[in-house]
Design an enzyme around this catalytic site. Structure first.
Site, PDB file in Angstrom:
ATOM      1  CB  THR A 131     -36.511 -23.636  -9.961  1.00  0.00           C
ATOM      2  OG1 THR A 131     -37.960 -23.590 -10.479  1.00  0.00           O
ATOM      3  CG2 THR A 131     -36.026 -25.231  -9.915  1.00  0.00           C
ATOM      4  CG  ASP A 132     -41.411 -21.961  -7.971  1.00  0.00           C
ATOM      5  OD1 ASP A 132     -40.825 -22.563  -8.998  1.00  0.00           O
ATOM      6  OD2 ASP A 132     -42.337 -21.253  -7.950  1.00  0.00           O
ATOM      7  CD  GLU A 133     -41.035 -26.363 -12.205  1.00  0.00           C
ATOM      8  OE1 GLU A 133     -40.584 -27.765 -12.497  1.00  0.00           O
ATOM      9  OE2 GLU A 133     -41.371 -25.553 -13.017  1.00  0.00           O
ATOM     10  CE1 TYR A 156     -35.096 -26.809 -14.667  1.00  0.00           C
ATOM     11  CE2 TYR A 156     -37.055 -26.616 -13.564  1.00  0.00           C
ATOM     12  CZ  TYR A 156     -36.006 -26.033 -13.906  1.00  0.00           C
ATOM     13  OH  TYR A 156     -35.533 -24.764 -13.521  1.00  0.00           O
ATOM     14  CE  LYS A 160     -31.983 -24.952 -11.329  1.00  0.00           C
ATOM     15  NZ  LYS A 160     -30.884 -24.323 -12.056  1.00  0.00           N
TER      16      LYS A 160
HETATM   17  P1  NAD Z   1     -32.792 -21.041 -20.587  1.00  0.00           P
HETATM   18  O1  NAD Z   1     -33.168 -22.204 -21.042  1.00  0.00           O
HETATM   19  O2  NAD Z   1     -33.578 -19.842 -21.237  1.00  0.00           O
HETATM   20  O3  NAD Z   1     -31.381 -20.849 -20.724  1.00  0.00           O
HETATM   21  C1  NAD Z   1     -30.330 -21.574 -20.334  1.00  0.00           C
HETATM   22  C2  NAD Z   1     -29.094 -21.157 -20.997  1.00  0.00           C
HETATM   23  O4  NAD Z   1     -28.247 -21.966 -20.723  1.00  0.00           O
HETATM   24  C3  NAD Z   1     -29.195 -21.273 -22.552  1.00  0.00           C
HETATM   25  O5  NAD Z   1     -28.466 -19.898 -23.024  1.00  0.00           O
HETATM   26  C4  NAD Z   1     -28.075 -22.374 -22.618  1.00  0.00           C
HETATM   27  O6  NAD Z   1     -27.509 -22.299 -23.979  1.00  0.00           O
HETATM   28  C5  NAD Z   1     -27.183 -22.480 -21.582  1.00  0.00           C
HETATM   29  N1  NAD Z   1     -26.868 -23.831 -21.336  1.00  0.00           N
HETATM   30  C6  NAD Z   1     -27.452 -24.910 -21.366  1.00  0.00           C
HETATM   31  N2  NAD Z   1     -26.543 -25.887 -20.852  1.00  0.00           N
HETATM   32  C7  NAD Z   1     -25.510 -25.520 -20.896  1.00  0.00           C
HETATM   33  C8  NAD Z   1     -24.221 -26.100 -20.885  1.00  0.00           C
HETATM   34  N3  NAD Z   1     -24.007 -27.631 -20.717  1.00  0.00           N
HETATM   35  N4  NAD Z   1     -22.980 -25.246 -20.795  1.00  0.00           N
HETATM   36  C9  NAD Z   1     -23.182 -23.978 -20.924  1.00  0.00           C
HETATM   37  N5  NAD Z   1     -24.313 -23.408 -21.137  1.00  0.00           N
HETATM   38  C10 NAD Z   1     -25.536 -23.899 -21.166  1.00  0.00           C
HETATM   39  O7  NAD Z   1     -33.156 -21.025 -19.073  1.00  0.00           O
HETATM   40  P2  NAD Z   1     -33.841 -19.680 -18.306  1.00  0.00           P
HETATM   41  O8  NAD Z   1     -35.620 -19.900 -18.299  1.00  0.00           O
HETATM   42  O9  NAD Z   1     -33.162 -18.672 -18.489  1.00  0.00           O
HETATM   43  O10 NAD Z   1     -33.188 -20.403 -16.721  1.00  0.00           O
HETATM   44  C11 NAD Z   1     -32.155 -19.674 -16.142  1.00  0.00           C
HETATM   45  C12 NAD Z   1     -31.799 -20.448 -14.848  1.00  0.00           C
HETATM   46  O11 NAD Z   1     -32.853 -20.003 -14.102  1.00  0.00           O
HETATM   47  C13 NAD Z   1     -31.743 -22.189 -14.679  1.00  0.00           C
HETATM   48  O12 NAD Z   1     -31.196 -22.446 -13.867  1.00  0.00           O
HETATM   49  C14 NAD Z   1     -33.538 -22.533 -14.136  1.00  0.00           C
HETATM   50  O13 NAD Z   1     -33.323 -23.433 -13.687  1.00  0.00           O
HETATM   51  C15 NAD Z   1     -33.719 -20.982 -13.229  1.00  0.00           C
HETATM   52  N6  NAD Z   1     -35.211 -20.747 -13.321  1.00  0.00           N
HETATM   53  C16 NAD Z   1     -35.665 -20.542 -14.394  1.00  0.00           C
HETATM   54  C17 NAD Z   1     -37.181 -19.963 -14.038  1.00  0.00           C
HETATM   55  C18 NAD Z   1     -38.028 -19.526 -15.321  1.00  0.00           C
HETATM   56  O14 NAD Z   1     -39.006 -19.367 -15.218  1.00  0.00           O
HETATM   57  N7  NAD Z   1     -37.528 -19.843 -16.537  1.00  0.00           N
HETATM   58  C19 NAD Z   1     -37.486 -19.532 -12.830  1.00  0.00           C
HETATM   59  C20 NAD Z   1     -36.722 -20.243 -11.835  1.00  0.00           C
HETATM   60  C21 NAD Z   1     -35.466 -20.327 -11.996  1.00  0.00           C
HETATM   61  O1  DAU Z   2     -41.542 -22.510 -11.594  1.00  0.00           O
HETATM   62  C1  DAU Z   2     -40.386 -21.985 -12.152  1.00  0.00           C
HETATM   63  C2  DAU Z   2     -39.976 -22.865 -13.304  1.00  0.00           C
HETATM   64  O2  DAU Z   2     -40.977 -22.299 -14.396  1.00  0.00           O
HETATM   65  C3  DAU Z   2     -38.693 -23.077 -13.788  1.00  0.00           C
HETATM   66  O3  DAU Z   2     -37.798 -23.399 -13.084  1.00  0.00           O
HETATM   67  C4  DAU Z   2     -38.573 -23.692 -15.275  1.00  0.00           C
HETATM   68  O4  DAU Z   2     -37.321 -23.448 -15.917  1.00  0.00           O
HETATM   69  C5  DAU Z   2     -39.694 -23.002 -15.984  1.00  0.00           C
HETATM   70  O5  DAU Z   2     -39.610 -23.607 -17.397  1.00  0.00           O
HETATM   71  C6  DAU Z   2     -40.916 -22.855 -15.623  1.00  0.00           C
HETATM   72  O6  DAU Z   2     -41.471 -24.299 -15.389  1.00  0.00           O
HETATM   73  P1  DAU Z   2     -43.194 -24.320 -15.761  1.00  0.00           P
HETATM   74  O7  DAU Z   2     -43.213 -26.084 -16.280  1.00  0.00           O
HETATM   75  O8  DAU Z   2     -44.153 -24.067 -14.633  1.00  0.00           O
HETATM   76  O9  DAU Z   2     -43.336 -23.598 -17.063  1.00  0.00           O
HETATM   77  P2  DAU Z   2     -43.872 -23.867 -18.583  1.00  0.00           P
HETATM   78  O10 DAU Z   2     -44.127 -22.646 -19.109  1.00  0.00           O
HETATM   79  O11 DAU Z   2     -43.343 -24.990 -19.184  1.00  0.00           O
HETATM   80  O12 DAU Z   2     -45.628 -24.169 -18.178  1.00  0.00           O
HETATM   81  C7  DAU Z   2     -46.202 -23.267 -17.204  1.00  0.00           C
HETATM   82  C8  DAU Z   2     -47.705 -23.949 -17.162  1.00  0.00           C
HETATM   83  O13 DAU Z   2     -48.268 -24.055 -18.213  1.00  0.00           O
HETATM   84  C9  DAU Z   2     -47.787 -25.410 -16.380  1.00  0.00           C
HETATM   85  O14 DAU Z   2     -48.646 -25.511 -15.869  1.00  0.00           O
HETATM   86  C10 DAU Z   2     -47.728 -26.259 -17.818  1.00  0.00           C
HETATM   87  C11 DAU Z   2     -48.907 -25.370 -18.623  1.00  0.00           C
HETATM   88  N1  DAU Z   2     -48.601 -25.353 -19.927  1.00  0.00           N
HETATM   89  C12 DAU Z   2     -47.154 -25.272 -20.489  1.00  0.00           C
HETATM   90  C13 DAU Z   2     -47.036 -25.402 -22.055  1.00  0.00           C
HETATM   91  C14 DAU Z   2     -45.570 -25.335 -22.576  1.00  0.00           C
HETATM   92  C15 DAU Z   2     -49.677 -25.749 -20.976  1.00  0.00           C
HETATM   93  O15 DAU Z   2     -50.792 -25.784 -20.236  1.00  0.00           O
HETATM   94  N2  DAU Z   2     -49.301 -25.561 -22.204  1.00  0.00           N
HETATM   95  C16 DAU Z   2     -48.128 -25.759 -22.810  1.00  0.00           C
HETATM   96  O16 DAU Z   2     -47.956 -25.681 -24.059  1.00  0.00           O
END
Ligand code: NAD
Ligand code: DAU
Length: 350
Positions: A131-133, A156, A160
């Site tokens: 992730t970019d975080e 988190y 990562k």
């Molecule tokens: P998600 O939470 O939707 O899915 C995570 C999956 O991992 C689920 O299917 C869960 O059952 C599985 N999992 C969790 N713990 C596990 C374990 N101990 N063993 C096996 N499986 C397990 O996540 P996502 O949003 O699809 O993110 C996927 C990946 O991409 C993550 O590594 C996250 O850090 C990264 N990522 C997410 C975003 C985003 O915007 N969602 C952006 C950049 C990177």
């Molecule tokens: O940047 C990549 C990341 O983006 C991934 O690595 C994470 O897995 C993914 O969850 C996401 O993280 P964020 O914290 O940016 O996403 P989230 O959707 O939780 O929140 C987006 C923005 O909105 C953040 O500034 C917090 C705000 N927010 C979030 C929720 C859930 C609100 O204002 N209200 C809300 O209820």
């Protein structure tokens, strides 16, 4: 036949990656390894579950003995590792779970890959999706490049960042063929409604308050999930060993502007009068340690591998809203049970 273990394939991004690989590469054998936590849902993969080149294995990456046995039995050629605890708010409530899955789970996979492939790493690949975080937060200008120093702030992002360091350490120390990508915020179908966009769509539909943290001034760089899956495909096949790529949409939105745009789309789709959904916006207590701004410079990916996002945010957001409105059953399924308890604890305790 190339055998690939994709971890976290039942989650949001993982399901798009699994679908893409199963459909585009019939000559590969795809194993989806997932624990099926609250975020993992096999309904995300109904359309490919019977494909000849696909198998699901339920398992926990934290369970070292299980992972070692799986690698010994399957002898995979590659791993695309997406399994993680992914929600920042949950990491604030329960950091240890993030250390176990994101750090210990990743190290278990690295060890199993190293031991299975030790005779020859050449044709093997360990792709770590991150992730970019990990880069921390930006002020008003600048962007994260692959050279930006790590500076994570939430449990988190710290977990990562730690997993990224381990992946690089296995490249430096053992010569494991690793690749890492760091992506910005994804949106699209099958996104669990604890995250901002699907949560807002769900609440707007139900005429429930739409919680915006702080003043809604935090900025995120949004990318359509299928463009992320396409980037992963490209990097998996083309990147040199030991490299890192940033992935992002060049698409920065202040949270409050994004929610207002969603409200406008939803008013039209649901036949509400202009401005009706926006009345649901409710400012709530800010997230602890809330990063102000993320922005990705994806120039390296564009120049070296020719990747650019395929659709505009306006198109992607509309497609996403349409998907959620057409897939009420999926939303009802994933928001029954534990979701209700999570929602009450997360939003009523503020
Ligand atoms: P998600 O939470 O939707 O899915 C995570 C999956 O991992 C689920 O299917 C869960 O059952 C599985 N999992 C969790 N713990 C596990 C374990 N101990 N063993 C096996 N499986 C397990 O996540 P996502 O949003 O699809 O993110 C996927 C990946 O991409 C993550 O590594 C996250 O850090 C990264 N990522 C997410 C975003 C985003 O915007 N969602 C952006 C950049 C990177
Ligand atoms: O940047 C990549 C990341 O983006 C991934 O690595 C994470 O897995 C993914 O969850 C996401 O993280 P964020 O914290 O940016 O996403 P989230 O959707 O939780 O929140 C987006 C923005 O909105 C953040 O500034 C917090 C705000 N927010 C979030 C929720 C859930 C609100 O204002 N209200 C809300 O209820």
């Amino acid at each position: 036949m190339k055998k690939i273990i994709i971890t976290g394939g039942a989650g949001f991004i993982g399901s798009h990656v699994v679908r893409r690989f199963v459909k585009n590469y019939p000559e590969y054998s795809i194993i989806n390894l997932d624990k099926l936590t609250y975020a993992g849902n096999l309904a995300n993969l109904r359309d490919i579950e019977n494909a000849a080149n696909y198998r699901f294995v339920k398992g926990d990456i934290v369970d070292m003995a299980f992972i070692n046995q799986l690698f010994a039995d399957e002898k995979p050629d590659a791993v695309i590792h997406l399994a993680a605890e992914s929600h920042v708010d949950r990491s604030i409530t329960n950091p240890s779970e993030f250390v176990m899955t994101n750090v210990v789970g990743t190290v278990n996979l690295l060890n199993a890959a190293r031991d299975t492939w030790k005779s020859n790493y050449t044709d093997k690949r360990f792709y770590h999706v991150s992730t970019d975080e990990v880069y921390g937060t930006l002020g008003g200008d600048g962007m994260f490049t692959e050279e930006t120093a790590y500076d994570p702030h939430s449990p988190y992002s710290a977990s990562k960042a730690s997993s990224d360091h381990f992946v690089r350490a296995y490249y430096d120390t053992y010569g494991l063929n690793t690749v890492i990508s760091n992506c910005s915020n994804n949106y699209g179908s099958f996104h669990f409604p604890e995250k901002l966009i699907p949560l807002a769509i769900h609440n707007i539909k139900q005429k429930k308050a739409v919680p915006v943290y702080g003043k809604g001034e935090n900025i995120r760089d949004w990318l359509w999930v299928e463009d992320h899956a396409r980037a992963i495909d490209l990097i998996f096949h083309k990147a040199a060993t030991g490299t890192t790529y940033n992935i992002g949409g060049h698409n920065e939105w202040k949270n409050i502007d994004l929610i207002n745009a969603l409200c406008t789309i939803m008013d039209k789709k649901l036949g509400r009068r202009d401005g009706e959904s926006a009345q649901l916006i409710t400012f709530v207590t800010d997230r602890a340690g809330h990063d102000l701004r993320y922005a990705i410079d994806a120039t390296k990916l564009q120049k070296e591998l020719g990747w650019v996002p395929s659709i505009t945010f306006e198109e992607g957001l509309e497609k996403t809203v349409d998907w959620y409105l057409a897939n009420e059953e999926w939303l009802t399924d994933v928001t029954s049970g534990h979701y209700q308890q999570y929602y009450t604890e997360q939003y009523n305790h503020r």
